[in-house]
Design an enzyme around this catalytic site. Structure first.
Site: not given
Length: 154
Positions: A79, A86-88
């Site tokens: 992620n 950041i993939c959040l």
């Protein structure tokens, strides 16, 4: 430079006076919207023992929009891409002005403890994770030792 909103001042004071365990966030002297962040890898994760450096920036329209956060330390995580992005969900569609800097940092620390290859940003890492999780975890551990060991950053 315009005066900082009270909200940012309050959040910054709380981060300094009541720090989150395993997380340090220090505003830069020349720009109090720009933070140097250090997150320790959670003990039960492939990132245990790692001391990760990040940068966090509060845009002018914060808290109406999410802070910009990225990893400066190289990390092997499905992620987090090669540029440290950041993939959040809370940094994107699920952002809410009710969230705070500390909430975001806790979410990032939790992401280190629970990588999600089904919502990847680094597709190659996610593929590795799905094909051979044990090997991917070993790679994450070795990158953590190589790039995020506290000894390197002292």
């Amino acid at each position: 430079m315009a005066a900082l909103p009270k909200r940012i001042i309050k959040e910054t004071e709380r981060l300094v006076s009541d720090p989150v365990p395993g997380i340090t966030a220090i505003p830069k002297e020349d720009n109090l919207r720009h933070f140097e962040v250090f997150i320790d890898g959670p003990s039960s994760s492939p990132y245990a023992g790692g001391h990760f450096s990040l940068e966090l920036f509060l845009p002018d329209d914060y808290p109406m929009c999410a802070p910009k956060v990225r990893f400066l330390t190289k990390i092997y995580h499905p992620n987090i891409d090669k540029l440290g992005r950041i993939c959040l969900d809370v940094l994107k569609d699920n952002w809410s002005p009710a969230l705070q800097i500390r909430t975001i940092l806790l979410s990032i620390q939790a992401l280190l403890g629970a990588p999600n290859p089904d919502d990847p940003l680094a597709n190659d890492v996610a593929e590795d994770w799905k094909k051979d999780e044990k090997k991917a975890i070993e790679t994450a551990q070795s990158w953590t030792k190589q790039y995020a060991s506290a000894k390197l950053q002292e």
